[in-house]
Design a protein around this motif. Structure first.
Motif, short mmCIF file in Angstrom:
data_model
loop_
_atom_site.label_atom_id
_atom_site.label_comp_id
_atom_site.label_asym_id
_atom_site.label_seq_id
_atom_site.Cartn_x
_atom_site.Cartn_y
_atom_site.Cartn_z
N LEU A 176 33.20 38.05 50.15
CA LEU A 176 34.35 37.18 49.87
C LEU A 176 35.21 37.78 48.77
N GLN A 177 36.51 37.60 48.93
CA GLN A 177 37.46 38.16 47.98
C GLN A 177 37.64 37.16 46.83
N THR A 178 36.79 37.29 45.81
CA THR A 178 36.90 36.35 44.69
C THR A 178 38.04 36.77 43.77
N CYS A 179 38.45 35.85 42.94
CA CYS A 179 39.56 36.13 42.04
C CYS A 179 39.28 35.41 40.72
N ALA A 180 39.13 36.20 39.65
CA ALA A 180 38.76 35.61 38.36
C ALA A 180 39.90 34.76 37.80
N ASP A 181 41.13 35.17 38.03
CA ASP A 181 42.25 34.39 37.50
C ASP A 181 43.37 34.31 38.54
N PRO A 182 43.29 33.30 39.42
CA PRO A 182 44.31 33.19 40.46
C PRO A 182 45.72 33.02 39.88
#
Lengths: 180, 500
Positions: free
Chosen positions: B122-128
């Protein structure tokens, strides 16, 4: 000799001018309503209403000779619009909307003779000579003209299948003895 | 001269004017139990139509092995949403399966035999918040997020619309006014941080400065947790709104919170407001921060015939029977099965129908809960006009529809009707008012559709005539040309003969 020639000639000329004048100035316009209603008809000349053409049907509808609901491809929607145009109440008693039908080509028997292709008034049948034909459901008015033309009887009319999108609630049935 | 207090009083009087009903809410005991996770069933059924708009288009074949989170069907148009695999497994079939719809019709469905839970990366994102808004909206669309309040409108086009339409206020719908349902209530109680981040992300994407969250006052715990979670953010106002059906209708909640009424026939965005559901906000948070597509949702299982009503987190595509079975099964034969709430939900043809994105509840109602007494004559009491949240005249509209005059009902505002059923609920004569309106809306839709098709057919017919005429003219021109050439050749031959 000259007298009768001149007098008859003059008479002819005067009457001719008179006729030309009358034709231009006392012209009887066709009922504009008929034209307007005719423009609303499907104009595929399918003949399902039993009339010679869409414009004849339109004229008879305007004159009140046939019910507004006679146009089967038009259905209730067209009847409603014509009623609105004519300013008459729509008589829906006893009118049962027929489920719209579309032509379907059996690919196994179609020989690609392209007779139906030429007969279809609105290009709902696609294909080419010696190629299997197909029907574009969205353009098929359900007139059934193509069915009898097919030499191999590959075309039949089927009801448009009900999908989740086209399904709709039936009118609630009024219970006995309940008044509106 | 303005007298502020008087104005406030008028506002209050206006807002507390009569509309809505107070049905027996029956949210307990499901509302006080923690959300539990339903184990994966052996087979998942994922209909290609789970959202408003065009059906999704399958991108997998029968026999394919897929991982959890993998794309199964892509969006089939601008207003559409993709569908992802909730679990790893093998595609067993793509074909008709019973739809969660009152018609009992079949719908194209991907059947997935579950083998495990291995997931795609999954393409996680620490700070969207560091990403541009349109990139975020695109990711939301790719995750298949749709409005989870019930309308299932794809979230991505709604967000893009919000950005274009200069939306200043975001209204978040946490009112959950339907009886029985408590999935949003539990979500706000247990996952308030995620919901609040989702709300902030939506506001960031559409550029709204003001955020109003509305929660009905029969959910005090959810209200408190949401207030606490929203405390660090000055632009989020959490409001407690009175419990009243249909407060959860976007339009009614928006009017209550902002004091602005939506003009008939207009979209919310045209007055600078957008409404999203708390469930949607949470799904957006999961999609953007954790990269998770929408493959699970929280469903309330309740109704008099269910042994242990509760909220379950369910993989989409799970047959409704698995949910009921997990909740202890049925105590008696239900007379009505509903997906969603009892007022606006869809009657289910059977418990074989799968859970879809818009399914907020599965209700098995007993005769005592769902029985409708015999219809009587209208007594002109006017209760329905008081109940109508849009101040329409349900009795007159129904009378017009009954006599076959749908256009007259349209003039009375049929198009504005939410078919919320508040009028039918109050009607002492038990006239099926909302059934009349559903029927009339269907008729109007069908008439429009048929009109459009006829126009299309006529245009095609005219085009054919034109084409035939053109072809004829071309043929004639070609023949004339050929003839002229032949004549010219003959003349030349003659000339030659003469000269020789």
């Amino acid at each position: 000799m000259l007298i009768p020639v001149v007098s008859i000639g003059a008479l002819g000329g005067v009457l001719g001018i008179g006729l030309a004048f009358a034709a231009r100035h006392f012209k009887v316009e066709g009922n504009p309503l008929v034209e307007e209603v005719a423009a609303m008809m499907p104009n595929s000349q399918c003949g399902l209403c039993g009339q010679a053409s869409c414009s004849v049907a339109a004229e008879k509808m305007v004159n009140g000779e046939i019910p507004l609901t006679n146009c089967l491809p038009g259905g209730k929607a067209l009847a409603q619009r014509i009623a609105e145009k004519l300013g008459v109440p729509l008589q829906l008693d006893g009118f049962e909307e027929v489920t719209p039908q579309v032509a379907i080509v059996d690919e196994l028997i179609c020989t690609g003779c392209s007779r139906c292709l030429k007969a279809c008034g609105n290009d709902a049948i696609i294909g080419a000579a010696k190629h299997i034909h197909g029907v574009l459901n969205d353009l098929c008015s359900g007139c059934g003209k193509c069915v009898d033309l097919c030499p191999t009887m590959a075309i039949s009319m089927v009801e448009v299948p009900v999908t989740l999108k086209s399904w709709r609630w039936q009118k609630p049935r009024l219970e006995e003895g309940v008044r509106a | 001269m303005k007298i502020p207090y008087l104005e406030k009083l008028f506002n209050w009087l206006e807002q507390s004017s009569h509309w809505g009903v107070h049905p027996d809410y029956r949210k307990e005991p499901a509302a006080s139990r923690l959300i539990s996770k339903l184990p994966l069933p052996p087979v998942l059924y994922l209909p290609l139509v789970q959202h408003a708009g065009a059906p999704a288009v399958a991108v997998v074949k029968v026999g394919d092995r897929v991982l959890a989170g993998q794309l199964l069907a892509e969006a089939g148009g601008n207003i559409s949403a993709p569908i992802h695999a909730p679990a790893a497994g093998v595609i067993e079939a793509i074909g008709p399966h019973i739809a969660p719809h009152p018609s009992g019709l079949m719908v194209e469905t991907i059947t997935l035999r579950v083998t495990g839970t291995e997931s795609v990366e999954l393409q996680t994102c620490a700070d969207p918040f560091s990403l541009p808004a349109d990139e975020l909206a695109r990711r939301v669309g790719e995750a298949g997020v749709v409005g989870l309040g019930g309308a299932t409108f794809p979230a991505s086009p709604k967000l893009n619309l919000g950005r274009r339409a200069a939306v200043h206020t975001l209204v978040i719908n946490g009112s959950e006014c339907e009886p029985y349902l408590s999935c949003d209530d539990r979500l706000m109680q247990e996952r308030a941080e995620g919901v609040i981040e989702g709300i902030r992300l939506i506001a960031y994407m559409i550029g709204a400065g003001r955020i109003l969250v509305g929660i009905e006052d029969n959910k005090p715990t959810a209200y408190k947790t949401m207030c606490m979670a929203a405390a660090p953010f000055a632009n989020i106002e959490v409001h407690s709104v009175p419990t009243r059906y249909p407060m959860g209708s976007g339009e009614q909640l928006m009017t209550w919170l902002t004091g602005v009424e939506l003009p008939a026939g207009q979209r919310m965005a045209s007055i600078g407001v957008l409404v999203h559901n708390v469930g949607t906000a949470y799904a957006i948070h999961r999609a953007l921060r954790h990269g998770e597509p929408l493959t699970h949702r929280i469903v309330t299982v309740a109704g008099g015939a269910v042994r242990q009503p509760r909220n379950l987190e369910v993989a989409l595509g799970t047959p409704a029977s698995a949910l009921v079975h997990f909740c202890g099964g049925l105590t008696e034969e239900p007379t009505r099965l509903v997906m969603g709430g009892p007022m606006m939900g869809q009657t289910l043809p059977s418990l074989d129908a799968p859970i879809i994105k818009g399914a907020s509840g599965v209700l098995a109602l007993t005769l005592a809960e769902s029985g409708s007494p015999e219809e009587g004559d209208c007594v002109r009491c006017g209760m329905c006009t008081h109940a109508c949240p849009l101040h329409l005249m349900p009795l007159d509209m129904a009378a017009a529809i009954r006599s076959g005059d749908v256009p007259a009902a349209q003039k009375m505002g049929l198009d504005d009707c939410l078919t919320c059923g508040a009028c039918a609920y109050l009607c002492p004569a038990h006239i099926p008012l909302s059934h009349y309106f559903s029927y009339a809306k269907g008729e109007t839709w069908a008439a429009e559709q048929s009109q459009r098709q006829q126009d299309q057919i006529r245009q095609s017919g005219e085009a054919k005539k034109e084409r035939l005429a053109r072809e004829l003219a071309e043929r004639r021109a070609a023949m004339a040309k050929r003839k002229a050439e032949q004549d010219a050749a003959k003349a030349a031959a003659k000339k030659e003969e003469a000269t020789s």
